[in-house]
Design a protein around this motif. Structure first.
Motif, PDB file in Angstrom:
ATOM      1  N   VAL A   1       0.794  -1.245   0.187  1.00  0.00           N
ATOM      2  CA  VAL A   1       0.121   0.000  -0.042  1.00  0.00           C
ATOM      3  C   VAL A   1       0.802   1.190  -0.155  1.00  0.00           C
ATOM      4  O   VAL A   1       2.184   1.135   0.395  1.00  0.00           O
ATOM      5  CB  VAL A   1      -1.199   0.049   1.231  1.00  0.00           C
ATOM      6  N   GLU A   2       0.190   2.378  -0.489  1.00  0.00           N
ATOM      7  CA  GLU A   2       0.895   3.782  -0.622  1.00  0.00           C
ATOM      8  C   GLU A   2      -0.008   4.758  -0.189  1.00  0.00           C
ATOM      9  O   GLU A   2      -1.381   4.460  -0.814  1.00  0.00           O
ATOM     10  CB  GLU A   2       1.655   3.754  -1.802  1.00  0.00           C
ATOM     11  N   ILE A   3       0.352   5.574   0.434  1.00  0.00           N
ATOM     12  CA  ILE A   3      -0.828   6.938   0.580  1.00  0.00           C
ATOM     13  C   ILE A   3       0.017   8.164   1.021  1.00  0.00           C
ATOM     14  O   ILE A   3       0.703   8.218   1.689  1.00  0.00           O
ATOM     15  CB  ILE A   3      -2.047   6.472   1.915  1.00  0.00           C
ATOM     16  N   GLY A   4      -0.553   9.223   0.509  1.00  0.00           N
ATOM     17  CA  GLY A   4       0.091  10.554   0.757  1.00  0.00           C
ATOM     18  C   GLY A   4       1.483  10.677   0.594  1.00  0.00           C
ATOM     19  O   GLY A   4       2.174  11.524   0.869  1.00  0.00           O
ATOM     20  N   GLY A   5       1.881   9.878  -0.515  1.00  0.00           N
ATOM     21  CA  GLY A   5       3.419   9.856  -0.980  1.00  0.00           C
ATOM     22  C   GLY A   5       4.254   8.916  -0.009  1.00  0.00           C
ATOM     23  O   GLY A   5       5.205   8.944  -0.247  1.00  0.00           O
ATOM     24  N   PHE A   6       3.655   8.248   0.942  1.00  0.00           N
ATOM     25  CA  PHE A   6       4.376   7.326   1.796  1.00  0.00           C
ATOM     26  C   PHE A   6       4.111   6.024   1.615  1.00  0.00           C
ATOM     27  O   PHE A   6       2.751   5.635   1.555  1.00  0.00           O
ATOM     28  CB  PHE A   6       3.953   7.795   3.353  1.00  0.00           C
TER      29      PHE A   6
END
Length: 221
Positions: free
Chosen positions: A205-210
């Motif tokens: 997973v990835e979210i908000g560039g993290f």
């Protein structure tokens, strides 16, 4: 002595009656004049020259008389200090992890995939958690089977404040239909299906560039 006719007597009686009516009218008018005295009322209504001369002249009215004084402008209140802006989250403070509703799935059961986000820092921070910044990937070894952004519709941004020490998880999970995704096959109903029988897959997973530092393993049967 000649005898007068009946017509003469009638005329005499008529004249006498009219004279009597006139006398009564004159008497009535005289009585009314004595009682009502209209000339007295007219004399009272008309001011005498001396009274008019002695009456003081009215002064010119002050145009400001009777007006309330203008209200004073209120003094400006001291404004409160502005709340310091929330800083953007940094990589060292954010922990991202994949979350699934189960570890193993029977045939025909679709995995529900979510993202967990934790602020390990000591202060609140802001991060875009909208679908535009979210990406979930299912792989088997080096073979990428499915990516959430391949057929995503109407992605959006949503900046949220992540409280220090707090952990949040996606409210609505994303369903993997156990097929191989591609931007060219979004409308295809016969996409290749992922093998079961206990096959292992990993969710990243990835979210908000993290990006998540680890993946979550699931088994398909």
């Amino acid at each position: 002595m000649p005898r007068h006719s009946a017509a003469v007597y009638r005329r005499r009686r008529l004249v006498t009656l009219v004279a009597a009516i006139l006398v009564v009218a004159v008497v009535g008018v005289a009585v009314w004049l004595l009682v009502a005295r209209p000339w007295a009322n007219a004399a009272e209504a008309t001011p005498s020259p001396s009274a008019s001369a002695s009456a003081p002249e009215s002064s010119t009215p002050d145009p400001t008389a009777g007006e309330s004084p203008a209200a004073e402008s209120p003094a400006p209140e001291s404004s409160a200090e502005e709340t310091p802006g929330i800083v953007a989250c940094e990589a060292g403070d954010v922990e991202v992890a994949a979350v699934t509703d189960a570890d193993a799935y029977d045939p025909g059961v679709m995995p529900q995939l979510s993202i967990s986000l934790t602020n390990r820092g000591s202060t609140d921070c802001a991060i875009d958690v909208g679908s535009t910044t979210q990406r979930l990937t299912v792989s088997s070894g080096s073979d990428v089977w499915w990516t959430s952004t391949d057929c995503q519709e109407n992605p959006s941004s949503m900046v949220a404040t992540l409280t220090a020490g707090a952990t949040v998880t996606s409210k609505v999970p994303v369903t993997w239909d156990r097929t191989r995704s591609s931007v060219e096959t979004c409308a295809d109903e016969n996409r290749p299906r992922a093998p079961g029988g206990g096959a292992s897959y990993h969710v990243a997973v990835e979210i908000g560039g993290f990006k998540g530092t680890t993946t979550k393993q699931i088994l398909l049967y």
